[in-house]
Design a protein around this motif. Structure first.
Motif, short mmCIF file in Angstrom:
data_model
loop_
_atom_site.label_atom_id
_atom_site.label_comp_id
_atom_site.label_asym_id
_atom_site.label_seq_id
_atom_site.Cartn_x
_atom_site.Cartn_y
_atom_site.Cartn_z
N LEU A 1 29.69 -4.80 -21.57
CA LEU A 1 28.80 -4.43 -22.69
C LEU A 1 28.97 -2.96 -23.07
O LEU A 1 29.06 -2.62 -24.25
CB LEU A 1 27.34 -4.70 -22.31
N LEU A 2 29.03 -2.09 -22.06
CA LEU A 2 29.12 -0.65 -22.33
C LEU A 2 30.43 -0.26 -23.01
O LEU A 2 30.47 0.69 -23.79
CB LEU A 2 28.94 0.13 -21.03
N THR A 3 31.50 -0.97 -22.70
CA THR A 3 32.80 -0.67 -23.32
C THR A 3 33.07 -1.55 -24.53
O THR A 3 34.17 -1.52 -25.09
CB THR A 3 33.94 -0.84 -22.29
N GLU A 4 32.07 -2.35 -24.93
CA GLU A 4 32.14 -3.22 -26.10
C GLU A 4 33.33 -4.18 -26.04
O GLU A 4 33.97 -4.48 -27.04
CB GLU A 4 32.18 -2.38 -27.39
N GLN A 5 33.59 -4.70 -24.84
CA GLN A 5 34.65 -5.68 -24.66
C GLN A 5 34.16 -7.10 -24.93
O GLN A 5 34.92 -7.94 -25.37
CB GLN A 5 35.21 -5.60 -23.23
N ASN B 1 42.89 -0.05 -18.81
CA ASN B 1 41.89 0.71 -18.06
C ASN B 1 40.66 0.93 -18.93
O ASN B 1 40.78 1.25 -20.12
CB ASN B 1 42.45 2.05 -17.59
N LEU B 2 39.49 0.78 -18.34
CA LEU B 2 38.23 0.93 -19.04
C LEU B 2 37.34 1.93 -18.32
O LEU B 2 37.28 1.93 -17.09
CB LEU B 2 37.50 -0.41 -19.12
N ALA B 3 36.66 2.77 -19.07
CA ALA B 3 35.65 3.68 -18.52
C ALA B 3 34.45 3.64 -19.47
O ALA B 3 34.59 3.86 -20.67
CB ALA B 3 36.19 5.09 -18.40
N SER B 4 33.29 3.35 -18.92
CA SER B 4 32.09 3.23 -19.75
C SER B 4 31.58 4.62 -20.12
O SER B 4 31.88 5.61 -19.44
CB SER B 4 31.00 2.47 -18.99
N PRO B 5 30.78 4.70 -21.17
CA PRO B 5 30.06 5.95 -21.41
C PRO B 5 29.08 6.19 -20.26
O PRO B 5 28.65 5.25 -19.59
CB PRO B 5 29.30 5.69 -22.72
N TYR C 1 21.08 2.57 -23.35
CA TYR C 1 21.59 1.27 -22.91
C TYR C 1 20.40 0.38 -22.58
O TYR C 1 19.57 0.71 -21.72
CB TYR C 1 22.50 1.46 -21.69
N ALA C 2 20.30 -0.75 -23.26
CA ALA C 2 19.13 -1.62 -23.14
C ALA C 2 18.92 -2.16 -21.72
O ALA C 2 17.79 -2.49 -21.34
CB ALA C 2 19.24 -2.78 -24.13
#
Length: 199
Positions: A74-78, A130-134, A145-146
């Motif tokens: 969710l955080l990385t909008e994937q 590679n993914l890194a969230s805010p 973030y809800a």
């Protein structure tokens, strides 16, 4: 005279337990690495360490990291949230829509009051993205973030397993004997090793 200090981190740590503050944890190829500080008492200065365990990580740690995957997505909008997005509370594998994702670690900030999640998405061609969230802060009155509360709870469970890993919790394994005893004599047989023929 110098008095040797006893190890605190690890499976042979004596009581009382030290105070550990995790800064960053990651798992790659079943190997665990962690940046952390350790204090032997409340009034002692913290000592900074980076530890890489040689043993394979315990399945409990992998399970707790996997529970952070929905937040990473969710955080990385994937992925977008659907009625069947969240996994059930029962332990087990994540739903199929998370199969391409892995959480490889996290980085804590502000004394553990916020987190950045780190992971990967397996692409169709076999490469990994590679993914890194805010960064998500847990101190905001109106969080951006809800699901910050759910993320904080899942993160606490993961950091508990990380601390257990630092204190020696890992997958048990046993090296097989090179010389195996025979049933009749109980003595060891030397295995035959083929030697290449010389011309």
């Amino acid at each position: 005279m110098t008095i040797p200090l006893l190890p605190i981190v690890g499976p042979d740590a004596p009581a009382p337990r030290s105070i550990i503050r995790i800064q960053k944890a990651r798992v790659k190829h079943q190997q665990f690495t962690c940046d952390f500080t350790e204090q032997r008492a409340d009034d002692a200065p913290p000592r900074a360490f980076t530890l890489t365990a040689q043993e394979q990580v315990h399945p409990d740690l992998l399970h707790r990291l996997a529970q952070l995957v929905p937040h990473l997505c969710l955080l990385t909008e994937q992925l977008t949230e659907t009625p069947t997005y969240w996994p059930e509370d029962a332990p087990g594998a994540l739903p199929a829509h998370f199969e391409a994702f892995t959480l490889t670690g996290f980085s804590l900030g502000n004394g553990g009051r916020g987190v950045t999640l780190i992971g990967q998405r397996q692409l169709a061609g076999g490469k990994a993205l590679n993914l890194a969230s805010p960064y998500v802060s847990f101190d905001e009155e109106e969080p951006t973030y809800a699901y910050a509360g759910l993320l904080e709870t899942a993160l606490e469970a993961a950091t508990t397993e990380v601390e257990a890993a630092l204190r020696g919790k890992c997958t048990d394994y046993r090296q097989l004997d090179f010389f195996e005893p025979t049933e009749e004599t109980g003595t060891a047989l030397i295995p035959l090793i083929p030697v290449p023929a010389h011309a």
